[in-house]
Each structure stands twice: as structure tokens, then as C-alpha cells.
Design a protein around this motif. Structure first.
Motif, PDB file in Angstrom:
ATOM      1  N   GLU A 116      22.024  30.080  34.373  1.00  0.00           N
ATOM      2  CA  GLU A 116      22.191  29.034  35.392  1.00  0.00           C
ATOM      3  C   GLU A 116      23.603  28.455  35.346  1.00  0.00           C
ATOM      4  N   LYS A 117      24.099  28.195  34.154  1.00  0.00           N
ATOM      5  CA  LYS A 117      25.442  27.623  34.013  1.00  0.00           C
ATOM      6  C   LYS A 117      26.518  28.611  34.460  1.00  0.00           C
ATOM      7  N   GLN A 118      26.335  29.890  34.149  1.00  0.00           N
ATOM      8  CA  GLN A 118      27.288  30.898  34.610  1.00  0.00           C
ATOM      9  C   GLN A 118      27.313  30.935  36.140  1.00  0.00           C
ATOM     10  N   GLU A 119      26.139  30.820  36.751  1.00  0.00           N
ATOM     11  CA  GLU A 119      26.070  30.825  38.210  1.00  0.00           C
ATOM     12  C   GLU A 119      26.777  29.603  38.800  1.00  0.00           C
ATOM     13  N   VAL A 120      26.565  28.434  38.201  1.00  0.00           N
ATOM     14  CA  VAL A 120      27.231  27.216  38.677  1.00  0.00           C
ATOM     15  C   VAL A 120      28.742  27.360  38.528  1.00  0.00           C
ATOM     16  N   LEU A 121      29.200  27.809  37.360  1.00  0.00           N
ATOM     17  CA  LEU A 121      30.636  27.999  37.136  1.00  0.00           C
ATOM     18  C   LEU A 121      31.218  29.006  38.120  1.00  0.00           C
ATOM     19  N   SER A 122      30.480  30.050  38.395  1.00  0.00           N
ATOM     20  CA  SER A 122      30.940  31.060  39.340  1.00  0.00           C
ATOM     21  C   SER A 122      31.138  30.446  40.724  1.00  0.00           C
ATOM     22  N   LYS A 123      30.176  29.663  41.152  1.00  0.00           N
ATOM     23  CA  LYS A 123      30.281  29.036  42.475  1.00  0.00           C
ATOM     24  C   LYS A 123      31.422  28.018  42.523  1.00  0.00           C
ATOM     25  N   LEU A 124      31.647  27.308  41.422  1.00  0.00           N
ATOM     26  CA  LEU A 124      32.719  26.312  41.374  1.00  0.00           C
ATOM     27  C   LEU A 124      34.104  26.937  41.342  1.00  0.00           C
ATOM     28  N   THR A 125      34.221  28.148  40.809  1.00  0.00           N
ATOM     29  CA  THR A 125      35.538  28.767  40.675  1.00  0.00           C
ATOM     30  C   THR A 125      35.835  29.806  41.744  1.00  0.00           C
TER      31      THR A 125
ATOM     32  N   LYS B  65      39.989  44.190  51.145  1.00  0.00           N
ATOM     33  CA  LYS B  65      40.972  44.120  50.062  1.00  0.00           C
ATOM     34  C   LYS B  65      41.187  42.677  49.609  1.00  0.00           C
ATOM     35  N   ILE B  66      41.128  41.745  50.538  1.00  0.00           N
ATOM     36  CA  ILE B  66      41.281  40.327  50.191  1.00  0.00           C
ATOM     37  C   ILE B  66      40.129  39.887  49.294  1.00  0.00           C
ATOM     38  N   LEU B  67      38.899  40.257  49.654  1.00  0.00           N
ATOM     39  CA  LEU B  67      37.745  39.897  48.826  1.00  0.00           C
ATOM     40  C   LEU B  67      37.785  40.626  47.486  1.00  0.00           C
ATOM     41  N   TYR B  68      38.207  41.871  47.485  1.00  0.00           N
ATOM     42  CA  TYR B  68      38.330  42.635  46.240  1.00  0.00           C
ATOM     43  C   TYR B  68      39.294  41.931  45.292  1.00  0.00           C
ATOM     44  N   GLU B  69      40.442  41.545  45.803  1.00  0.00           N
ATOM     45  CA  GLU B  69      41.451  40.883  44.968  1.00  0.00           C
ATOM     46  C   GLU B  69      40.968  39.510  44.506  1.00  0.00           C
ATOM     47  N   GLU B  70      40.316  38.780  45.373  1.00  0.00           N
ATOM     48  CA  GLU B  70      39.771  37.471  44.998  1.00  0.00           C
ATOM     49  C   GLU B  70      38.742  37.618  43.883  1.00  0.00           C
ATOM     50  N   HIS B  71      37.864  38.602  44.005  1.00  0.00           N
ATOM     51  CA  HIS B  71      36.865  38.845  42.965  1.00  0.00           C
ATOM     52  C   HIS B  71      37.539  39.250  41.653  1.00  0.00           C
ATOM     53  N   ARG B  72      38.549  40.098  41.723  1.00  0.00           N
ATOM     54  CA  ARG B  72      39.267  40.536  40.533  1.00  0.00           C
ATOM     55  C   ARG B  72      39.895  39.344  39.815  1.00  0.00           C
ATOM     56  N   GLN B  73      40.508  38.454  40.576  1.00  0.00           N
ATOM     57  CA  GLN B  73      41.128  37.262  39.976  1.00  0.00           C
ATOM     58  C   GLN B  73      40.077  36.368  39.327  1.00  0.00           C
ATOM     59  N   ARG B  74      38.942  36.178  39.996  1.00  0.00           N
ATOM     60  CA  ARG B  74      37.868  35.351  39.436  1.00  0.00           C
ATOM     61  C   ARG B  74      37.323  35.982  38.157  1.00  0.00           C
TER      62      ARG B  74
ATOM     63  N   GLU C  97      38.975  37.900  36.051  1.00  0.00           N
ATOM     64  CA  GLU C  97      39.976  37.689  35.001  1.00  0.00           C
ATOM     65  C   GLU C  97      39.889  36.266  34.442  1.00  0.00           C
ATOM     66  N   LEU C  98      39.719  35.277  35.318  1.00  0.00           N
ATOM     67  CA  LEU C  98      39.577  33.889  34.866  1.00  0.00           C
ATOM     68  C   LEU C  98      38.341  33.726  33.993  1.00  0.00           C
ATOM     69  N   TRP C  99      37.243  34.362  34.395  1.00  0.00           N
ATOM     70  CA  TRP C  99      35.993  34.300  33.632  1.00  0.00           C
ATOM     71  C   TRP C  99      36.187  34.905  32.245  1.00  0.00           C
ATOM     72  N   LEU C 100      36.821  36.077  32.186  1.00  0.00           N
ATOM     73  CA  LEU C 100      37.051  36.729  30.894  1.00  0.00           C
ATOM     74  C   LEU C 100      37.906  35.858  29.981  1.00  0.00           C
ATOM     75  N   LYS C 101      38.958  35.296  30.536  1.00  0.00           N
ATOM     76  CA  LYS C 101      39.839  34.447  29.721  1.00  0.00           C
ATOM     77  C   LYS C 101      39.101  33.205  29.256  1.00  0.00           C
ATOM     78  N   ARG C 102      38.395  32.552  30.158  1.00  0.00           N
ATOM     79  CA  ARG C 102      37.683  31.323  29.800  1.00  0.00           C
ATOM     80  C   ARG C 102      36.708  31.578  28.661  1.00  0.00           C
ATOM     81  N   ASP C 103      35.883  32.600  28.789  1.00  0.00           N
ATOM     82  CA  ASP C 103      34.857  32.832  27.782  1.00  0.00           C
ATOM     83  C   ASP C 103      35.405  33.511  26.527  1.00  0.00           C
TER      84      ASP C 103
END
Length: 155
Positions: free
Chosen positions: A14-23, A98-107, A109-115
Motif C-alpha cells: 500500500e505504501k509503495q503504491e501511495v509513494l508511486s502515485k505521489l512521485t 516515448k515521453i511516457l517511457y522516459e517518465e517511467h524510467r526516471q520514476r 530510477e528515483l525509486w531504486l535510489k530512494r529504497d
């Protein structure tokens, strides 16, 4: 103890889902997990067709076919055939895709770094035990999914 552990798993998801939506950016809103990861697969696979995507994502060809049709209607994917093989249909990302692909890739990367920053406080042996447990648990869940009729909604 098992009940408490399973409750913690649910809380984690649940928390991962909330964080995903927030970021995530608004660009990703309106698309579910499987749709975004299909876009990701098309961007990563050398020659993405329904079979290659379904194998990559561990989903049925029927599920991938349904998702790719929706993504085509939304202008995120286009199709092409190779000149030497007019039977197989391949997918490519449109500019919008491609815009959505890049946006997902950036998100991602942020998730990997955060955790990863969080996990650094644990020693390697403990993390190896946790990894082994999670691998075993995922295999168990995969077996249960297959017993119940397949992988269509796994991702």
C-alpha cells in the motif's frame, strides 16, 4: 507471527503504491501497472511483438494483445512489419509513447535510489537472507497464480 508478517507485506504494498502515485507525473495517470510496463517492454526489447512482450512480462499473449490495442488507440504505440517477414507485427513507441517511457524510467530510477539508500543500513548477509526469502515467496505466489488459471493479471 505469520499473520503479522503478512499484514506488514500488505502495508508495504500500500505504501509503495501511495509513494508511486505521489512521485509519478500526471503523464502516467490513467494507465495501470501492466500498461506502463508494456510501454517499458516495447522500449527495451529489440524486436517487440506480442510473443516477446508476453515472455518478457510473464503475461499471456491475450493479455498483451488487449493492452497493446489500447495503447495503440491512445497513440502510444505504432505497428510495423519487417520487409522480409510480413507475418509478424512488431511495435514501436510513438513520440507520445516515448515521453511516457522516459517518465517511467526516471520514476523507476528515483525509486531504486530512494529504497537503495534505505537498504544500505543493513549488512550484506541479512540482505542475502531477505533476498532468498523474497525469491522463495515469489515462486510460491507464482505457483498459486498458475494453479488458479494463469498469469493474465500478474503484472
Amino acid at each position: 507471527m505469520n499473520h503479522e508478517l503478512l499484514t506488514l507485506f500488505a502495508s508495504y504494498m500500500e505504501k509503495q503504491e501511495v509513494l508511486s502515485k505521489l512521485t509519478e507525473s500526471e503523464k502516467l495517470h490513467g494507465y495501470n501497472y501492466s500498461e506502463i510496463h508494456t510501454i517499458d517492454a516495447v522500449g527495451k526489447i529489440g524486436e517487440p511483438n506480442v510473443t516477446a512482450i508476453s515472455e518478457y512480462m510473464h503475461m499471456t499473449r491475450g493479455a498483451i494483445s488487449k493492452i497493446t490495442k489500447k495503447l495503440q488507440r491512445d497513440g502510444l504505440l505504432s505497428t510495423y512489419m519487417k520487409p522480409d517477414n510480413q507475418q509478424k507485427i512488431f511495435f514501436s513507441l510513438t513520440e507520445k509513447g516515448k515521453i511516457l517511457y522516459e517518465e517511467h524510467r526516471q520514476r523507476h530510477e528515483l525509486w531504486l535510489k530512494r529504497d537503495d539508500d534505505f537498504l544500505k543500513k543493513y549488512d550484506k548477509e541479512y540482505l542475502n537472507q531477505l533476498q532468498n526469502f523474497m525469491s522463495d515467496f515469489n515462486e510460491y505466489l507464482e505457483e498459486k497464480i498458475n494453479e488458479l488459471g494463469g498469469k493474465e493479471d500478474v503484472n
